[in-house]
Structures are given as C-alpha cells and as structure tokens.
Design an enzyme around this catalytic site. Structure first.
Site, PDB file in Angstrom:
ATOM      1  N   GLU A   1      -7.956  -4.807   5.549  1.00  9.11           N
ATOM      2  CA  GLU A   1      -7.705  -4.494   4.059  1.00  9.11           C
ATOM      3  C   GLU A   1      -6.601  -5.520   3.370  1.00  9.11           C
ATOM      4  OE1 GLU A   1      -9.151  -0.250   3.117  1.00  9.11           O
ATOM      5  OE2 GLU A   1      -8.022  -0.332   5.227  1.00  9.11           O
TER       6      GLU A   1
ATOM      7  N   ARG B   1      -8.150  11.068  19.155  1.00  9.83           N
ATOM      8  CA  ARG B   1      -7.742  11.045  20.485  1.00  9.83           C
ATOM      9  C   ARG B   1      -7.269  12.201  21.158  1.00  9.83           C
ATOM     10  NH1 ARG B   1      -3.359   6.742  18.259  1.00  9.83           N
ATOM     11  NH2 ARG B   1      -3.298   8.442  17.019  1.00  9.83           N
TER      12      ARG B   1
ATOM     13  N   ASN C   1       0.849  -1.182  -0.037  1.00 11.43           N
ATOM     14  CA  ASN C   1       0.025   0.001  -0.017  1.00 11.43           C
ATOM     15  C   ASN C   1       0.824   1.318  -0.024  1.00 11.43           C
ATOM     16  OD1 ASN C   1      -1.621   2.110   0.390  1.00 11.43           O
ATOM     17  ND2 ASN C   1      -2.655   1.162   2.483  1.00 11.43           N
TER      18      ASN C   1
ATOM     19  N   HIS D   1     -13.571   3.015   0.144  1.00 12.33           N
ATOM     20  CA  HIS D   1     -13.466   2.191   1.440  1.00 12.33           C
ATOM     21  C   HIS D   1     -14.186   0.754   0.946  1.00 12.33           C
ATOM     22  CE1 HIS D   1     -13.125   5.500   4.456  1.00 12.33           C
ATOM     23  NE2 HIS D   1     -11.870   5.161   4.048  1.00 12.33           N
TER      24      HIS D   1
ATOM     25  N   ARG E   1     -10.891  16.162   6.326  1.00 10.41           N
ATOM     26  CA  ARG E   1     -11.725  16.358   5.290  1.00 10.41           C
ATOM     27  C   ARG E   1     -13.289  17.058   5.849  1.00 10.41           C
ATOM     28  NH1 ARG E   1     -10.778  10.669   2.848  1.00 10.41           N
ATOM     29  NH2 ARG E   1      -8.682  10.697   2.378  1.00 10.41           N
TER      30      ARG E   1
ATOM     31  N   GLY F   1     -12.107   6.338  10.422  1.00 12.13           N
ATOM     32  CA  GLY F   1     -10.743   6.628  10.520  1.00 12.13           C
ATOM     33  C   GLY F   1     -10.289   8.008  10.246  1.00 12.13           C
ATOM     34  N   ASN F   2      -9.047   7.857   9.639  1.00 11.14           N
ATOM     35  CA  ASN F   2      -8.865   9.603   9.336  1.00 11.14           C
ATOM     36  C   ASN F   2      -9.652   9.795   8.153  1.00 11.14           C
ATOM     37  OD1 ASN F   2      -7.000  11.736   9.530  1.00 11.14           O
ATOM     38  ND2 ASN F   2      -6.355  11.238   7.427  1.00 11.14           N
TER      39      ASN F   2
ATOM     40  N   ARG G   1      -2.967  -2.163  -3.408  1.00 13.02           N
ATOM     41  CA  ARG G   1      -4.263  -1.214  -3.231  1.00 13.02           C
ATOM     42  C   ARG G   1      -4.053  -0.232  -4.144  1.00 13.02           C
ATOM     43  NH1 ARG G   1      -4.944   3.555   0.238  1.00 13.02           N
ATOM     44  NH2 ARG G   1      -7.191   3.627   0.545  1.00 13.02           N
TER      45      ARG G   1
ATOM     46  N   GLY H   1     -10.079   2.858  12.316  1.00  7.50           N
ATOM     47  CA  GLY H   1      -9.312   3.160  13.948  1.00  7.50           C
ATOM     48  C   GLY H   1     -10.395   3.729  14.831  1.00  7.50           C
ATOM     49  N   VAL H   2     -11.144   4.701  14.583  1.00  4.18           N
ATOM     50  CA  VAL H   2     -12.015   5.238  15.492  1.00  4.18           C
ATOM     51  C   VAL H   2     -13.219   4.573  15.720  1.00  4.18           C
ATOM     52  CG1 VAL H   2     -13.643   7.309  15.793  1.00  4.18           C
ATOM     53  CG2 VAL H   2     -11.221   7.729  14.641  1.00  4.18           C
TER      54      VAL H   2
ATOM     55  N   HIS I   1     -17.062   2.962   8.453  1.00  7.01           N
ATOM     56  CA  HIS I   1     -15.615   2.918   8.375  1.00  7.01           C
ATOM     57  C   HIS I   1     -15.301   4.427   9.032  1.00  7.01           C
ATOM     58  CE1 HIS I   1     -11.763   1.639   6.783  1.00  7.01           C
ATOM     59  NE2 HIS I   1     -11.523   3.071   6.927  1.00  7.01           N
TER      60      HIS I   1
END
Length: 402
Positions: A378, A281, A9, A177, A238, A207-208, A88, A324-325, A205
């Site tokens: 992934e 976080r 990736n 995603h 974003r 995450g960032n 990817r 992640g979140v 999903h």
C-alpha cells in the site's frame, strides 16, 4: 531525490512511514512510531541495510511522534527532502474518487466524513495536520481506501433501506482496502502475463481487517465491506456479517445502545470474540475445539464470498490472496478454497506450503483458475499515486511496479 515521496499512515496510536523513490524503486527508509499517548512509546527506524535506529520515549501526541521521526532521519539518515508527502485516508465517501492535493477544503470535507469512519478519519487528519506543519513547502496528497471501490455499480452499492436513508443520509456500500486492491490486481495481471483489462479477479485481503473484492477489467464490481469496514468477512476483532436486528435485540434484553453494540462488534468480535485472541497465529497454534470452530467459521465465510463472486463475475481468471494472513497462512488459503474443485479452483499442497514469500502461484500448473499470492504494498501505491498527481508529464502515471 527528485522522486522521493514520504508516505505517512497515521493510526490512533501510531505513525507508520516509508520514504520511497518511485522512479528508481529505491526505499531509503521506513519506520514505525508506536504507543503514542502511552507512557512508554517506541520508534524503530530502518535506513538502508544497517541496524535499526531505536528510541524509547513518551510521545504525548502525533506532533511529538512526527518530530521524533524527523530526528531519526537526522541521526540515522538518509536526508529527508521529499517532493511530496502521501497520506493514507480511510474514508473519502463519494466525494473523493481519486487521490487529491490536500488543502483546507479537503481537510474540511474529510472531517465531515468522520461519522462514516470515526476510528480512522480523525487520526488520519491528525497526521495530515502535523505533517503540513512539518513540511509546509511541499504538496501533500490524500489517497483514499474507498476510492478504488467507487466503481461499484448501483446494484452492488445500494442497500434495500428507506429512501431517506439513502438519499439524505448517504447510507450505501463504500468498501475499503482499495489501495491494496489497486496494487494487487495490477501485480496479478503482470504475474499472469495478461492485460488487466481482460481479467476477472477475486482479491482476498486477509489481515486484521479482511475483505473480498470482485474485480472485472481492473474495476471493482462488488466488495464485502460496506458503509463501514465492519461488514463482510470474519476479521481479527470485527464480526463481519451479522443480522442487523442484533442491535435491537441487545437493546431489549441487555440494555445496550447502538454505540455499545457497534463498539463490541468492531473491537470484541471476530477471532477475538470466538477464541479470546484476534491474532490468527495464536489461534492456529492452539489445538482445541474453540480454535477449530473459529477457523472453520473464518474460512467458511471466505468460501461463501468466493462462490458468490464467482457467480456474479461469470468467469474467474484468478483468486488473489494478500494481507498478513493471506500472504503467510497456507492453511487458511487451502481451507478457504476447499471443495471448489468443480469450479476449477484448487490449491497445490506443495506449492502452497513452500517457504517463498514473494509473488507466486499456488494452484496446480495449468489450473482453470489461478490461485495467486501477491504481497500487498500500500505504501508503494500511495507513493505512486502521489507522484502521478504532482507530476506534469505522463511518464509517472504509468511508473512500473517494483
């Protein structure tokens, strides 16, 4: 080693990699090259259960980064003899509906799609080119983030914009995603003990980058990201949904051109724009009005999409948190679904706060709508699709998940 796939990736300044044996479920090695092109780069390589092999050096480009990866395998193991390399690739447009073997024609097609993902496709291709030189004798497979989302019906992927934009310029919703959604939806069905073909799911999903996807019978029927990954939920940097006229307004009052606005919405918006930090976080750790407002905006947007997708699907069997979140932030899960009890959606506080990091239900036992946490994988999905593509037998097409 007949089933080992090297998954790559390539990011703008990084190479994330993992060696995976889909048949045996072994993961002999994984690692990350960071800060490519900067003065002080870092490689961290994990082989088996031993201590990490680390190297700090300057990696001028991805070629030097991948060369360092191969030297890490030589130094710390294991033997690197993949049967294929899986890559990817973020944007496949409408051209690529599934994983494909990479040749010069595929590379040219992905290059033509670069305007749709200018921050992603070019660096993905850099990784492809470097890896093809390093491993010229094995097949290389491209797995596209957009492919899973191409089942969107016309009413979901068509924007109400001028015909010329749609037909000549290809303006439409693509969604992203997809690799994560494919894996997570399959695992959710297994966790529920049901056939995916009979399930309606909402996958969050988070995450960032963050997205919501409505899935019916294993097929995407709506998703929050659009032509690019900028649309939809509030993300790390974003903005997600904004009035399209923002661009024209800022041009009139601030002299900004479209590229400047797009750059700001993509890299200076989201949690970063609201709080000065794009890391959930760090925002959670604060106790001030700015952080509290940002969290309310973030979870309110998720709740709106959940309600909208519930209406579209008509029936929802499970809401699935990943990323992640989504996997690690219990408060975000609870706040995103607060007040939806009349829809049969609830989170059990004790289950939700439990320290477990694996696949699990966080809804009350017997809940009408299951709320699940499923860690995404992934890399596994890319390896699985790559091996299925290069295999002649049907056995690998249905290789079980780990």
């Amino acid at each position: 080693m007949a089933g080992r796939i090297l998954v790559l990736n390539a990011g703008s300044s990084s190479i994330k990699y993992e060696l995976i044996d889909v048949r045996t479920h072994e993961r002999p090695a994984r690692g990350l090259v960071e800060r490519i092109g900067e003065d002080e780069g870092r490689l961290t390589h994990h082989a088996g259960d031993g201590p990490a092999y680390e190297r700090q050096a300057r990696f001028p480009g991805h070629a030097e980064g991948l060369d360092a990866v191969m030297k890490a395998f030589e130094t710390a193991g294991p033997e690197l003899s993949p049967v294929a390399v899986g890559h990817r690739v973020v944007h496949g447009g409408t051209t690529f509906t599934r994983a494909v073997l990479i040749d010069d024609a595929v590379i040219a097609a992905v290059e033509r799609l670069a305007p749709l993902a200018p921050l992603h496709n070019p660096v993905n291709l850099t990784g492809v080119r470097v890896a093809r030189e390093a491993f010229p004798a094995v097949p290389h497979v491209a797995v596209f983030d957009t492919a899973f989302q191409l089942t969107l019906p016309p009413a979901a992927h068509t924007y109400a914009v001028p015909r010329d934009w749609r037909e000549r310029l290809g303006v439409r919703r693509f969604g992203f995603h997809g690799t994560s959604c494919a894996y997570v939806s399959r695992r959710a069905a297994a966790l529920l003990g049901r056939d995916l073909a009979g399930l309606n799911l909402i996958v969050l999903h988070l995450g960032n980058g963050a997205s919501a996807t409505a899935i019916s019978g294993g097929r995407s029927v709506d998703t929050s990201m659009g032509l690019t990954p900028l649309e939809g939920l509030v993300m790390g940097t974003r903005s997600g949904d904004v009035d399209p006229a923002v661009s024209g307004y800022l041009a009139r009052v601030n002299g900004m051109d479209a590229e400047q606005v797009e750059e700001a919405l993509g890299r200076q918006g989201g949690l970063l724009g609201l709080t000065g930090s794009g890391d959930m976080r760090e925002v959670r750790a604060r106790d001030d009005d700015e952080a509290r407002l940002a969290l309310e905006i973030y979870t309110r947007r998720i709740r709106k999409y959940v309600g909208a997708y519930y209406a579209l699907l008509g029936r929802v069997d499970a809401i699935v948190f990943t990323g992640g979140v989504g996997e690690h932030d219990a408060a975000t899960r609870a706040e995103s679904l607060a007040g939806l009890g009349r829809l049969g959606i609830a989170v059990d506080p004790a289950l939700n706060r439990a320290a477990s990091t694996g696949e699990r239900a966080v809804s009350p036992p017997g809940a009408e709508v299951a709320v699940l946490v499923v860690p995404t994988d992934e890399e596994w999905e890319i390896a699985r699709e790559a091996l299925a593509l290069i295999s002649t037998g049907a056995e690998q097409d249905t290789a079980p998940d780990p």
